[in-house]
Design a protein around this motif. Structure first.
Motif, PDB file in Angstrom:
ATOM      1  N   ASN A  98      -1.799  -1.366  -3.962  1.00 43.02           N
ATOM      2  CA  ASN A  98      -2.858  -0.376  -3.791  1.00 43.02           C
ATOM      3  C   ASN A  98      -2.215   0.999  -3.684  1.00 43.02           C
ATOM      4  O   ASN A  98      -1.466   1.266  -2.739  1.00 43.02           O
ATOM      5  CB  ASN A  98      -3.662  -0.627  -2.509  1.00 43.02           C
ATOM      6  N   CYS A 119       0.840  -1.198   0.000  1.00 41.99           N
ATOM      7  CA  CYS A 119       0.000   0.000   0.000  1.00 41.99           C
ATOM      8  C   CYS A 119       0.876   1.251   0.000  1.00 41.99           C
ATOM      9  O   CYS A 119       1.785   1.372   0.816  1.00 41.99           O
ATOM     10  CB  CYS A 119      -0.920   0.012   1.220  1.00 41.99           C
ATOM     11  N   THR A 156      -8.506   5.676   1.733  1.00 44.61           N
ATOM     12  CA  THR A 156      -8.405   5.210   0.358  1.00 44.61           C
ATOM     13  C   THR A 156      -9.377   5.992  -0.521  1.00 44.61           C
ATOM     14  O   THR A 156     -10.265   6.692  -0.020  1.00 44.61           O
ATOM     15  CB  THR A 156      -8.729   3.706   0.255  1.00 44.61           C
TER      16      THR A 156
END
Length: 393
Positions: free
Chosen positions: A127, A30, A144
């Motif tokens: 991500n 991430c 997010t």
């Protein structure tokens, strides 16, 4: 939920991911920014310096803070191994005259593309625009594009960077939730930074001029190379290694003629000058270029008429300064997560299964390959330790 979670997509995080996916472990990375390794790409725009091809003892001596802790990791992934790693990604390399190792294309982007393609082929999930905001028990919370999200994993590796170049992702914001967990963090300070020098108006026409083949000294530390006279002070590779001393207020001196001993300078300056101006004497006898002459005049006036005193000034010219540029203008930072919070595997003692790597750890090193080498080495070390923990579970 992945078995392994990596938070931070710079070189340390990618190397940790490489170790985990190479071990066959389901891994998700991430990254807060829209793309990976943005600082890495920026650093490689003018020539990606991968490492320094020195013997390991000489190499290790360049780590002014944190060497004892970094040493096993740097020995496990030394310069020769970094060279082999880059060439294994299809990037031909060459070693320059100062033993710096570069890709032949002199850019970071081809190496990064090859690396990301390899990781993607081994199943790494990525991500982007996922910003870590802290812990909630064993879960990790992220902001997010689809709203707040929580992830859990068997092992987690933080590779969140230091506190410089916030626009590229290293903003040091992680220190707040770490402190809330009682984790010890040394305050960030600038490293590999330009130096603030309050020039007079006479220096304006020399802004952008290079000081070549000079030697800078601060306390017991010396650095030879090139620096640039800028509007704000001095910038460049010859200044950066001295940042640890300069940020503590140490004085700066410059030897404008490092290849000429003091007695030879005295002999040259003692010759009859005739109708020559002092500027011509400095240019012809001492080979001082206009930038070096300007620095001598700026910091040494009134110049002493005695040859011995003038030679001493040329060899040991004090440069008044106001310390390094601010953190966000520095190439890197000193400070970060303290080593006593970690095991030898880089695992947080208070959070079993959670590891840390890269510039977020409390170490310091000059540019010239040393910064990137330690990021790669700590990322690999943490990734391999995390992989072993997963395989044992």
């Amino acid at each position: 939920m992945p078995r392994a979670l990596i938070i931070g997509g710079g070189p340390a995080g990618l190397m940790a991911a490489d170790a985990l996916v190479s071990a066959g472990i389901d891994t998700t990375l991430c990254e807060a920014k829209p793309s990976l390794a943005r600082k890495f790409l920026m650093a490689g725009k003018s020539g990606l310096n991968l490492t320094r091809m020195q013997d390991i003892e000489t190499f290790l001596n360049h780590y002014s803070h944190g060497r004892e802790k970094l040493e096993p990791m740097l020995r496990a992934f030394p310069p020769d191994a970094i060279k082999a790693w880059a060439e294994g990604l299809g990037q031909d390399t060459f070693t320059g005259s100062t033993l710096r190792l570069f890709p032949k294309v002199m850019k970071a982007s081809p190496l990064l593309r090859a690396w990301l393609a390899r990781l993607d082929g081994m199943g790494l999930a990525v991500n982007t625009r996922w910003r870590w905001t802290g812990w909630d028990g064993v879960a990790h919370h992220f902001d997010t594009p689809d709203g707040p999200t929580a992830l859990e994993a068997d092992v987690t590796i933080f590779a969140l960077g230091g506190g410089s170049w916030a626009r590229l992702g290293s903003d040091g914001a992680w220190t707040i939730p770490f402190a809330e967990q009682g984790l010890p963090v040394a305050p960030f300070s600038p490293s590999n930074a330009g130096l603030i020098v309050p020039w007079s108006a006479h220096m304006t026409r020399h802004f952008g001029a290079p000081l070549k083949n000079v030697r800078f000294q601060s306390e017991a530390h010396t650095s030879r190379g090139e620096a640039v006279i800028s509007k704000r002070g001095l910038e460049g590779g010859a200044i950066y290694p001295l940042t640890p001393a300069l940020r503590e207020g140490a004085a700066l001196y410059v030897d404008l003629c490092p290849d000429i001993d003091a007695q030879t300078l005295i002999n040259r300056l003692s010759k009859p000058r005739g109708k020559q101006s002092l500027s011509n004497v400095l240019r012809k006898s001492l080979k001082l270029n206009p930038a070096a002459q300007a620095l001598l005049m700026e910091c040494g006036r009134p110049l002493p008429p005695e040859p011995a005193a003038l030679a001493t000034l040329v060899k040991h010219l004090p440069v008044p300064h106001q310390g390094p540029r601010p953190i966000d203008e520095a190439i890197s930072t000193a400070g970060g997560l303290k080593w006593d919070a970690l095991t030898v595997d880089l695992m947080l003692k208070s959070h079993p299964g959670t590891y840390c790597a890269g510039e977020m750890l409390d170490w310091d090193a000059p540019t010239g390959g040393y910064l990137l080498s330690a990021c790669l080495a700590t990322g690999l070390w943490a990734g391999q330790a995390a992989a072993k923990a997963c395989l044992r579970a």
